[in-house]
Design an enzyme around this catalytic site. Sequence first.
Site, PDB file in Angstrom:
ATOM      1  N   CYS A 251      33.476  49.804  34.358  1.00 13.46           N
ATOM      2  CA  CYS A 251      34.648  49.698  34.920  1.00 13.46           C
ATOM      3  C   CYS A 251      36.334  49.049  34.489  1.00 13.46           C
ATOM      4  O   CYS A 251      37.208  49.461  34.671  1.00 13.46           O
ATOM      5  CB  CYS A 251      33.845  48.099  35.528  1.00 13.46           C
ATOM      6  SG  CYS A 251      33.571  47.139  34.704  1.00 13.46           S
TER       7      CYS A 251
ATOM      8  N   LYS B 126      18.301  43.618  41.879  1.00  4.68           N
ATOM      9  CA  LYS B 126      18.385  44.800  42.634  1.00  4.68           C
ATOM     10  C   LYS B 126      19.085  45.966  41.480  1.00  4.68           C
ATOM     11  O   LYS B 126      20.537  46.260  41.844  1.00  4.68           O
ATOM     12  CB  LYS B 126      18.375  45.180  43.478  1.00  4.68           C
ATOM     13  CG  LYS B 126      17.668  46.476  44.502  1.00  4.68           C
ATOM     14  CD  LYS B 126      17.763  48.202  43.411  1.00  4.68           C
ATOM     15  CE  LYS B 126      19.133  48.644  44.418  1.00  4.68           C
ATOM     16  NZ  LYS B 126      19.630  49.550  43.651  1.00  4.68           N
TER      17      LYS B 126
ATOM     18  N   GLU C 110      40.047  55.870  40.464  1.00  3.08           N
ATOM     19  CA  GLU C 110      38.734  55.626  39.686  1.00  3.08           C
ATOM     20  C   GLU C 110      38.664  56.539  39.496  1.00  3.08           C
ATOM     21  O   GLU C 110      37.805  57.007  40.666  1.00  3.08           O
ATOM     22  CB  GLU C 110      37.998  54.408  39.658  1.00  3.08           C
ATOM     23  CG  GLU C 110      37.537  53.653  38.129  1.00  3.08           C
ATOM     24  CD  GLU C 110      36.423  53.206  38.417  1.00  3.08           C
ATOM     25  OE1 GLU C 110      36.018  52.947  39.692  1.00  3.08           O
ATOM     26  OE2 GLU C 110      36.197  52.014  37.806  1.00  3.08           O
TER      27      GLU C 110
ATOM     28  N   GLU D 230      33.063  42.583  41.866  1.00  5.13           N
ATOM     29  CA  GLU D 230      32.945  43.930  40.490  1.00  5.13           C
ATOM     30  C   GLU D 230      33.366  45.202  41.048  1.00  5.13           C
ATOM     31  O   GLU D 230      32.333  46.016  40.754  1.00  5.13           O
ATOM     32  CB  GLU D 230      32.780  43.435  38.899  1.00  5.13           C
ATOM     33  CG  GLU D 230      33.572  42.832  37.763  1.00  5.13           C
ATOM     34  CD  GLU D 230      33.768  45.022  37.798  1.00  5.13           C
ATOM     35  OE1 GLU D 230      34.115  45.180  38.186  1.00  5.13           O
ATOM     36  OE2 GLU D 230      33.242  44.676  36.352  1.00  5.13           O
TER      37      GLU D 230
HETATM   38  P1  NAD Z   1      27.347  51.946  44.203  1.00  4.19           P
HETATM   39  O1  NAD Z   1      28.123  51.046  44.154  1.00  4.19           O
HETATM   40  O2  NAD Z   1      27.033  53.029  44.946  1.00  4.19           O
HETATM   41  O3  NAD Z   1      25.870  51.818  42.836  1.00  4.19           O
HETATM   42  C1  NAD Z   1      25.813  50.212  42.684  1.00  4.19           C
HETATM   43  C2  NAD Z   1      24.845  49.702  43.198  1.00  4.19           C
HETATM   44  O4  NAD Z   1      24.626  49.137  44.671  1.00  4.19           O
HETATM   45  C3  NAD Z   1      23.252  49.962  42.967  1.00  4.19           C
HETATM   46  O5  NAD Z   1      22.214  49.240  42.609  1.00  4.19           O
HETATM   47  C4  NAD Z   1      23.030  50.999  44.219  1.00  4.19           C
HETATM   48  O6  NAD Z   1      21.217  50.882  44.314  1.00  4.19           O
HETATM   49  C5  NAD Z   1      23.316  49.847  45.332  1.00  4.19           C
HETATM   50  N1  NAD Z   1      24.058  49.806  46.569  1.00  4.19           N
HETATM   51  C6  NAD Z   1      24.161  51.850  46.894  1.00  4.19           C
HETATM   52  N2  NAD Z   1      24.335  51.107  48.332  1.00  4.19           N
HETATM   53  C7  NAD Z   1      23.863  50.393  48.594  1.00  4.19           C
HETATM   54  C8  NAD Z   1      24.234  49.205  49.526  1.00  4.19           C
HETATM   55  N3  NAD Z   1      24.381  49.806  51.206  1.00  4.19           N
HETATM   56  N4  NAD Z   1      24.344  47.817  50.217  1.00  4.19           N
HETATM   57  C9  NAD Z   1      23.481  46.910  48.694  1.00  4.19           C
HETATM   58  N5  NAD Z   1      23.751  48.143  48.055  1.00  4.19           N
HETATM   59  C10 NAD Z   1      23.852  49.431  47.926  1.00  4.19           C
HETATM   60  O7  NAD Z   1      27.775  53.160  42.982  1.00  4.19           O
HETATM   61  P2  NAD Z   1      27.490  54.392  42.270  1.00  4.19           P
HETATM   62  O8  NAD Z   1      26.826  55.218  43.133  1.00  4.19           O
HETATM   63  O9  NAD Z   1      26.495  54.430  41.180  1.00  4.19           O
HETATM   64  O10 NAD Z   1      28.549  55.091  41.801  1.00  4.19           O
HETATM   65  C11 NAD Z   1      29.822  55.608  42.429  1.00  4.19           C
HETATM   66  C12 NAD Z   1      31.299  55.161  42.306  1.00  4.19           C
HETATM   67  O11 NAD Z   1      30.833  53.326  42.018  1.00  4.19           O
HETATM   68  C13 NAD Z   1      31.424  55.455  40.590  1.00  4.19           C
HETATM   69  O12 NAD Z   1      32.311  56.948  40.945  1.00  4.19           O
HETATM   70  C14 NAD Z   1      32.312  54.300  39.637  1.00  4.19           C
HETATM   71  O13 NAD Z   1      34.046  54.482  40.600  1.00  4.19           O
HETATM   72  C15 NAD Z   1      31.817  53.313  40.878  1.00  4.19           C
HETATM   73  N6  NAD Z   1      30.995  51.907  40.426  1.00  4.19           N
HETATM   74  C16 NAD Z   1      31.695  51.619  39.270  1.00  4.19           C
HETATM   75  C17 NAD Z   1      31.404  50.775  38.213  1.00  4.19           C
HETATM   76  C18 NAD Z   1      31.680  49.862  37.473  1.00  4.19           C
HETATM   77  O14 NAD Z   1      31.464  48.690  36.579  1.00  4.19           O
HETATM   78  N7  NAD Z   1      33.074  48.664  38.052  1.00  4.19           N
HETATM   79  C19 NAD Z   1      29.921  50.581  38.540  1.00  4.19           C
HETATM   80  C20 NAD Z   1      29.404  51.373  38.705  1.00  4.19           C
HETATM   81  C21 NAD Z   1      30.271  52.933  40.070  1.00  4.19           C
END
Ligand code: NAD
Length: 480
Positions: free
Chosen positions: A285, A176, A382, A251
């Site tokens: 990250c 996904k 972060e 992660e």
């Molecule tokens: P997120 O954690 O919301 O999304 C990451 C993935 O999780 C996406 O595929 C999303 O569709 C999915 N997801 C979201 N809600 C979900 C749920 N309830 N159940 C299952 N899957 C779900 O990240 P974001 O909104 O893209 O970004 C928010 C914050 O996360 C950023 O500001 C940053 O701090 C952090 N982030 C970290 C990384 C990393 O590599 N560590 C990457 C992206 C974002």
Amino acid sequence: MTKPWFDPSEILIGGQWRRAGATLPVEDPSTGQSFAEIGRGTAADIDEAVAAAEAARNSEWGRLTATERGRILTRIGQAVLDRTEELAQLESRDVGKPLKQARADALALARYMEFYGGAADKIMGETIPYLDGYTVWTLREPHGVTGHIVPWNYPMQIIGRSVGAALAMGNAAVLKPAEEASLTALAFARIAMDAGLPPGALNVVTGLGEEAGAALSSHPGVHHVSFTGSVGVGTLIQQAAARNAVPVTLELGGKSPQLVFADADLDRALPFLVNAGVQNAGQTCSAASRILVERSRHDEVVARMAEAYRALRVGPALDDLEVGPLISARQKQIVEGYLAQAGDLDVAARAQIQSDAPAGGHYVAPHLLAGVGSNHRLAQEEIFGPVQVVIPFDDEDHAIAIANGTEYGLVAAAWTQDGPRGLRMSRKLRAGQVFLNNYGAGGGVELPFGGTGKSGHGREKGFEALYGFSTLKTVAAWHG
Ligand code: NAD
């Protein structure tokens, strides 16, 4: 922009491409304009994808030897290499990353396939000395169906490291991708199928996190969940998986420090210090968002980093400058909210956005901050944008106290020409990876990667990932 060679509104289930019931717009972060549509997969689509993966485990894919799986992965790696430029163009437009970074991501995806292709038949069990009359050995077996929930910042690299390792061990995967950046996941799946990956071994359902993502992480037919993203969602995923008692790899990002001691080779360190903050517009990250400098060289480091910041060019991804836009208006708003907390005197340098950058793009000028205390939110949380703080320290103990003084523990570095000191730092820094006199080691497909604390748990990359994507069976045979 190269035209996609596939229909991005289709999802892949059991080797069949088909349209999802509804679609979501795909935005170009460089302009703010939508340019394509992806499918909005539902819980019902996830059900079918999990069933297709289970079926694959019991048919052609499940019957392949480890060597045959490895060969397929290696072929996929070659096919990715052949399409590096197309993948890079697609990713650059979808994520807003400068082309050179998108090319590096495509090469990393190929490299993961090559690495895990070669590793697939090199994971072995062991024999265990036991009681008289017994022979005991261990077998490494796949979990079964693995779920992969991927963020938008490095789609190709994260798909490579997680799906690649899962397939190498013989799992069947349901992927996904993030709703903000799904195009290269779909392109990769197309390449993988064309390269001979059997139906159902990889299924891709695009869609929203709270719909398709939540359905995948809580699905009772999924035997392992791999997630990269925010701490908040990671926690939800761990809770969902716990209800089915399945393992997760999380992660979750970090607030990674680079420690610069007075004896550091600053000419070598400088590009690493700056790049680790602004690469991918800071949406990394393992971004080194904290630069800790021994007090006697603090002002010099700030001055030299400030000079480098002022030379950064910020503009559309396909212009291939040093820094592109952020992924979305929402992310821009979050980063600007953080920057509003910095006092004017804290800003040591601010890069310029190109004057002709499209008004609708999500550009944030990289900011170098000095003078922010180590307990300030800007030095603790972060930000996920192009913002670095520089903090002075007095001695080794002080440096370690600041470095380890956040909730995170993903990556850290120490710059020093004193070998024993470097080794002491490597032992004391709280992080999943420590670099001495370098940072990131060029991506390091081979190097186990993951966090401690709020940075998550479990390891991806390298051979270590193959242990995470498999389970150990002990066989005890009595023969008298
Ligand atoms: P997120 O954690 O919301 O999304 C990451 C993935 O999780 C996406 O595929 C999303 O569709 C999915 N997801 C979201 N809600 C979900 C749920 N309830 N159940 C299952 N899957 C779900 O990240 P974001 O909104 O893209 O970004 C928010 C914050 O996360 C950023 O500001 C940053 O701090 C952090 N982030 C970290 C990384 C990393 O590599 N560590 C990457 C992206 C974002």
